[in-house]
Design a protein around this motif. Structure first.
Motif, PDB file in Angstrom:
ATOM      1  N   ALA A 160       0.825  -1.213   0.000  1.00 42.72           N
ATOM      2  CA  ALA A 160       0.000   0.000   0.000  1.00 42.72           C
ATOM      3  C   ALA A 160       0.865   1.271   0.000  1.00 42.72           C
ATOM      4  O   ALA A 160       0.385   2.364  -0.319  1.00 42.72           O
ATOM      5  N   ASP A 161       2.108   1.120   0.367  1.00 46.88           N
ATOM      6  CA  ASP A 161       2.986   2.281   0.455  1.00 46.88           C
ATOM      7  C   ASP A 161       3.550   2.565  -0.948  1.00 46.88           C
ATOM      8  O   ASP A 161       4.202   1.713  -1.554  1.00 46.88           O
ATOM      9  N   ILE A 162       3.300   3.833  -1.487  1.00 47.82           N
ATOM     10  CA  ILE A 162       3.717   4.165  -2.829  1.00 47.82           C
ATOM     11  C   ILE A 162       5.198   4.488  -2.883  1.00 47.82           C
ATOM     12  O   ILE A 162       5.806   4.556  -3.968  1.00 47.82           O
ATOM     13  N   ASN A 163       5.750   4.716  -1.776  1.00 46.35           N
ATOM     14  CA  ASN A 163       7.159   5.097  -1.720  1.00 46.35           C
ATOM     15  C   ASN A 163       8.084   3.885  -1.745  1.00 46.35           C
ATOM     16  O   ASN A 163       9.301   4.014  -1.871  1.00 46.35           O
ATOM     17  N   VAL A 164       7.528   2.683  -1.535  1.00 49.77           N
ATOM     18  CA  VAL A 164       8.338   1.461  -1.488  1.00 49.77           C
ATOM     19  C   VAL A 164       8.501   0.939  -2.896  1.00 49.77           C
ATOM     20  O   VAL A 164       7.561   0.944  -3.692  1.00 49.77           O
ATOM     21  N   THR A 165       9.662   0.474  -3.169  1.00 49.08           N
ATOM     22  CA  THR A 165       9.945  -0.053  -4.491  1.00 49.08           C
ATOM     23  C   THR A 165       9.270  -1.390  -4.687  1.00 49.08           C
ATOM     24  O   THR A 165       8.904  -2.089  -3.721  1.00 49.08           O
ATOM     25  N   LYS A 166       9.150  -1.799  -5.937  1.00 49.13           N
ATOM     26  CA  LYS A 166       8.536  -3.094  -6.226  1.00 49.13           C
ATOM     27  C   LYS A 166       9.368  -4.253  -5.690  1.00 49.13           C
ATOM     28  O   LYS A 166       8.830  -5.287  -5.298  1.00 49.13           O
ATOM     29  N   ALA A 167      10.650  -4.040  -5.689  1.00 50.04           N
ATOM     30  CA  ALA A 167      11.521  -5.129  -5.183  1.00 50.04           C
ATOM     31  C   ALA A 167      11.247  -5.408  -3.711  1.00 50.04           C
ATOM     32  O   ALA A 167      11.163  -6.560  -3.282  1.00 50.04           O
ATOM     33  N   ASP A 168      11.054  -4.323  -2.964  1.00 56.70           N
ATOM     34  CA  ASP A 168      10.769  -4.534  -1.521  1.00 56.70           C
ATOM     35  C   ASP A 168       9.410  -5.180  -1.332  1.00 56.70           C
ATOM     36  O   ASP A 168       9.222  -6.025  -0.456  1.00 56.70           O
ATOM     37  N   VAL A 169       8.477  -4.742  -2.190  1.00 56.97           N
ATOM     38  CA  VAL A 169       7.133  -5.331  -2.074  1.00 56.97           C
ATOM     39  C   VAL A 169       7.190  -6.804  -2.403  1.00 56.97           C
ATOM     40  O   VAL A 169       6.576  -7.661  -1.744  1.00 56.97           O
ATOM     41  N   GLU A 170       7.928  -7.139  -3.452  1.00 60.85           N
ATOM     42  CA  GLU A 170       8.028  -8.564  -3.852  1.00 60.85           C
ATOM     43  C   GLU A 170       8.709  -9.381  -2.754  1.00 60.85           C
ATOM     44  O   GLU A 170       8.312 -10.522  -2.467  1.00 60.85           O
ATOM     45  N   LYS A 171       9.703  -8.758  -2.184  1.00 62.13           N
ATOM     46  CA  LYS A 171      10.403  -9.484  -1.090  1.00 62.13           C
ATOM     47  C   LYS A 171       9.463  -9.722   0.072  1.00 62.13           C
ATOM     48  O   LYS A 171       9.462 -10.813   0.680  1.00 62.13           O
ATOM     49  N   ALA A 172       8.647  -8.755   0.436  1.00 61.62           N
ATOM     50  CA  ALA A 172       7.699  -8.915   1.551  1.00 61.62           C
ATOM     51  C   ALA A 172       6.657  -9.971   1.216  1.00 61.62           C
ATOM     52  O   ALA A 172       6.217 -10.746   2.063  1.00 61.62           O
ATOM     53  N   ARG A 173       6.256  -9.959  -0.083  1.00 61.98           N
ATOM     54  CA  ARG A 173       5.253 -10.976  -0.480  1.00 61.98           C
ATOM     55  C   ARG A 173       5.831 -12.380  -0.365  1.00 61.98           C
ATOM     56  O   ARG A 173       5.173 -13.301   0.130  1.00 61.98           O
ATOM     57  N   GLN A 174       7.052 -12.556  -0.831  1.00 65.72           N
ATOM     58  CA  GLN A 174       7.667 -13.882  -0.745  1.00 65.72           C
ATOM     59  C   GLN A 174       7.841 -14.312   0.724  1.00 65.72           C
ATOM     60  O   GLN A 174       7.641 -15.476   1.066  1.00 65.72           O
ATOM     61  N   GLN A 175       8.212 -13.355   1.559  1.00 63.82           N
ATOM     62  CA  GLN A 175       8.375 -13.674   2.978  1.00 63.82           C
ATOM     63  C   GLN A 175       7.045 -14.097   3.592  1.00 63.82           C
ATOM     64  O   GLN A 175       6.993 -15.048   4.384  1.00 63.82           O
ATOM     65  N   ALA A 176       5.967 -13.431   3.204  1.00 58.50           N
ATOM     66  CA  ALA A 176       4.634 -13.788   3.738  1.00 58.50           C
ATOM     67  C   ALA A 176       4.219 -15.156   3.243  1.00 58.50           C
ATOM     68  O   ALA A 176       3.677 -15.984   4.010  1.00 58.50           O
ATOM     69  N   GLN A 177       4.523 -15.471   2.011  1.00 54.17           N
ATOM     70  CA  GLN A 177       4.173 -16.801   1.491  1.00 54.17           C
ATOM     71  C   GLN A 177       4.964 -17.907   2.223  1.00 54.17           C
ATOM     72  O   GLN A 177       4.433 -18.976   2.544  1.00 54.17           O
ATOM     73  N   MET A 178       6.257 -17.596   2.477  1.00 52.45           N
ATOM     74  CA  MET A 178       7.070 -18.599   3.168  1.00 52.45           C
ATOM     75  C   MET A 178       6.529 -18.849   4.584  1.00 52.45           C
ATOM     76  O   MET A 178       6.455 -19.995   5.060  1.00 52.45           O
ATOM     77  N   ARG A 179       6.140 -17.781   5.274  1.00 53.60           N
ATOM     78  CA  ARG A 179       5.618 -17.954   6.643  1.00 53.60           C
ATOM     79  C   ARG A 179       4.298 -18.717   6.627  1.00 53.60           C
ATOM     80  O   ARG A 179       4.047 -19.548   7.496  1.00 53.60           O
ATOM     81  N   HIS A 180       3.485 -18.418   5.609  1.00 54.50           N
ATOM     82  CA  HIS A 180       2.230 -19.170   5.515  1.00 54.50           C
ATOM     83  C   HIS A 180       2.488 -20.653   5.266  1.00 54.50           C
ATOM     84  O   HIS A 180       1.806 -21.519   5.812  1.00 54.50           O
ATOM     85  N   GLN A 181       3.527 -20.919   4.473  1.00 54.35           N
ATOM     86  CA  GLN A 181       3.857 -22.333   4.207  1.00 54.35           C
ATOM     87  C   GLN A 181       4.366 -23.025   5.467  1.00 54.35           C
ATOM     88  O   GLN A 181       3.998 -24.166   5.752  1.00 54.35           O
ATOM     89  N   MET A 182       5.191 -22.336   6.255  1.00 53.40           N
ATOM     90  CA  MET A 182       5.693 -22.924   7.515  1.00 53.40           C
ATOM     91  C   MET A 182       4.548 -23.165   8.491  1.00 53.40           C
ATOM     92  O   MET A 182       4.510 -24.186   9.183  1.00 53.40           O
ATOM     93  N   ALA A 183       3.585 -22.217   8.514  1.00 47.78           N
ATOM     94  CA  ALA A 183       2.433 -22.398   9.395  1.00 47.78           C
ATOM     95  C   ALA A 183       1.609 -23.592   8.970  1.00 47.78           C
ATOM     96  O   ALA A 183       1.121 -24.373   9.792  1.00 47.78           O
ATOM     97  N   ALA A 184       1.505 -23.750   7.652  1.00 47.60           N
ATOM     98  CA  ALA A 184       0.732 -24.905   7.162  1.00 47.60           C
ATOM     99  C   ALA A 184       1.426 -26.208   7.505  1.00 47.60           C
ATOM    100  O   ALA A 184       0.794 -27.201   7.908  1.00 47.60           O
TER     101      ALA A 184
END
Length: 567
Positions: A160-184
């Motif tokens: 949601a932050d327009i000041n953040v680069t796409k790379a940071d957003v992609e990195k956060a998304r991958q981190q969230a997916q990894m945590r969801h996988q560990m939780a599963a």
């Protein structure tokens, strides 16, 4: 009810209860052991009591056995000894049937209980370990879920932050997916382990623990049953000896019922009857003359004619006090072979008993002779069985023994005939006066009987046959009543006291050398009976003399030397 289903959560209480059960078995074993010791000590005390009151091996035992109450008491003592034996049997059975068995069972019980609770603790530890692992999986799943939520929130914030680069957003998304996988993955692990734990828990509380508790319940029930069996045995051990104890008590009762007072009273007469006749009436005499009593020949209080004493020493016949150092000595307490020191009736019984004893010995010897004679006949007919001549020495020895015994029987029968001839019959009305003539010069004729009278009127008459037997042993010198005796008697040093005595009957002691005593009087003994029926006593320093031995009860000092009895 089953401990496994009802007490599934009472592992610690069951452990305490079973331990208390073992302690109870130990307590009961100790109780039975102490009871066994009590029975042993009681039996020992009863045996000692019975032994203490058993008649001693002496001459009085034969006298006591004549009375029914003494025989009854002896029977009671013997039954009491058997009664003590039954208590020993109780102690032995308690030890062998209860104490030893319970001691062995206790070791087995302790080992079995230890094994069951070891299995129970092992199962408890396993289920606790599984629970801990389940808790670990649960906490990991919870942690992973929280981490996945935070990673998702961070990704959404970055996106949601327009000041953040796409790379940071992609990195956060991958981190969230990894945590969801560990939780599963954690959820999957937690779910699998939870299912496994539930199965183990179900098996633990419905299979493993119930089986262990069931074994403990069986063990406890066996323990209780074993205690019950031992308690029953405890009672049966006593019950088994009751019939024999009853027989012992019946024996005591029967012995008590066998007592016959009349028979015992009759036995007193048989034991102490002297055979003497009571003294006759005192004759009337003139005032100036000595009084004279008429008595039977066998009266105990036969009086003498008192002659006027000369101025010199009396040389009267004092046969009880004669001391002949050349006579044969006998052991203390023995009397003449012919029992001449006894009253006629007692002498007759002693002689008859001796004759019966000799006749029994003769019969035994004759039985042996007959047996050897038969053996010799067998040897003669069958030489291979033995040499007939080997029996001859024994036959000759037995023949000599029979001759000796027959000679003894003839001797005692002669003395018995003498006593029976002189004993007064109930029909006798004539009573001779027992006057005693003192003579200074008296010689013994071997062709006639010599009348010897003691100061109290008793006598020991010896007929020709008896005189010859004694004369062959050691003839009595005719000078036994010479003045030498009086000198010896008067000049003798004061004798030491060797004991005391109590007068059983009054004795007047009219004759020279005797001393009068009252019934129940206590005197000092200075010389024992030497076979003549007289005991020398002392009242004080100035009064001493002889009294009939049968009139007193003598108590010799333990350190006094035994006097020698002379015949």
């Amino acid at each position: 009810m089953s401990w496994g289903s009802e007490l599934w959560d009472q592992f610690d209480n069951l452990e305490k209860h079973t331990q208390w059960g073992i302690e109870f078995v130990e307590k009961y074993t100790k109780f039975v052991k102490e009871r066994s010791e009590i029975e042993t000590n009681y039996a020992k005390q009863i045996r000692n009591l019975s032994k203490k009151y058993q008649p001693k091996k002496n001459s009085r035992e034969e006298e006591e056995s004549k009375y029914t109450f003494c025989r009854a008491f002896l029977t009671t003592l013997n039954e009491l000894n058997d009664y003590a034996g039954q208590h020993e049997v109780i102690a032995e059975n308690l030890t062998s049937q209860i104490i030893i068995e319970l001691s062995r069972y206790l070791q087995e019980l302790k080992a079995e209980r230890k094994s069951h609770f070891h299995d129970g603790r092992k199962a408890q530890q396993h289920i606790e370990s599984s629970w801990k692992q389940l808790e670990s999986c649960k906490r990991r799943f919870e942690r992973d879920c929280k981490e996945a939520d935070r990673a998702q929130q961070y990704f959404e914030k970055m996106d949601a932050d327009i000041n953040v680069t796409k790379a940071d957003v992609e990195k956060a998304r991958q981190q969230a997916q990894m945590r969801h996988q560990m939780a599963a993955d954690s959820k999957s692990d937690y779910s699998a382990y939870l299912q496994k734990f539930n199965q183990e828990q179900n098996e633990h509380y419905y299979t493993v623990i119930p089986n262990i508790f069931q074994k403990l319940q069986d063990m406890e029930e066996k323990r209780i049953d074993r205690i019950g069996v031992c308690m029953k045995t405890f009672a049966d051990v006593d019950r088994q000896v009751l019939p024999i104890v009853g027989k012992c008590l019946d024996g005591m009762t029967k012995a008590a019922e066998s007592i016959e007072p009349k028979t015992d009273s009759k036995q007193v007469v048989e034991s102490y009857k002297s055979g003497f006749e009571p003294p006759g009436d005192v004759e009337f005499e003139d005032y100036g003359q000595a009084m004279k009593r008429t008595a039977s020949d066998t009266s105990l209080s036969n009086s003498r004619d008192v002659k006027e004493k000369p101025k010199e020493k009396s040389k009267g016949k004092l046969w009880p006090f004669m001391k002949n150092k050349n006579k044969l000595s006998l052991k203390l307490g023995s009397g003449p072979e012919d029992f001449s020191h006894l009253p006629p009736e007692q002498r007759r019984k002693k002689l008859q008993g001796k004759i019966d004893e000799l006749n029994k010995d003769i019969q035994k010897e004759m039985d042996q002779r007959d047996a050897l004679t038969k053996m010799k006949d067998v040897y003669v007919k069958n030489p291979q069985m033995g040499d007939p001549a080997s029996v001859d020495p024994r036959l000759s020895e037995i023949g000599q023994n029979i001759e000796k015994l027959q000679f003894e029987v003839q001797k005692f029968e002669g003395w018995l005939a003498e006593v029976e001839e002189r004993m007064p019959s109930k029909s006798d009305t004539h009573r001779r006066s027992g006057l005693y003539e003192t003579q200074n010069n008296t010689t013994v004729s071997t062709n006639c009987a010599q009348d010897r009278e003691s100061p109290d009127g008793s006598y020991t008459e010896e007929q020709n046959s008896e005189t010859q037997v004694k004369a062959n042993i050691n003839p009595i010198p005719p000078t036994s009543t010479t003045p030498e005796f009086d000198d010896e008697f008067d000049d003798e040093e004061t004798l030491p006291t060797i004991g005391t005595c109590k007068a059983l009957y009054p004795f007047e002691g009219h004759n020279e050398g005797t001393i009068s005593v009252a019934e129940g009087e206590l005197l000092y003994v200075i010389e024992e009976d030497k076979g003549d029926g007289w005991t020398r006593v002392r009242r004080n320093e100035d009064e001493e003399g002889y009294v009939p031995t049968s009139y007193v009860e003598v108590f010799l000092e333990t350190n006094a030397k035994g006097a020698m009895t002379y015949i």
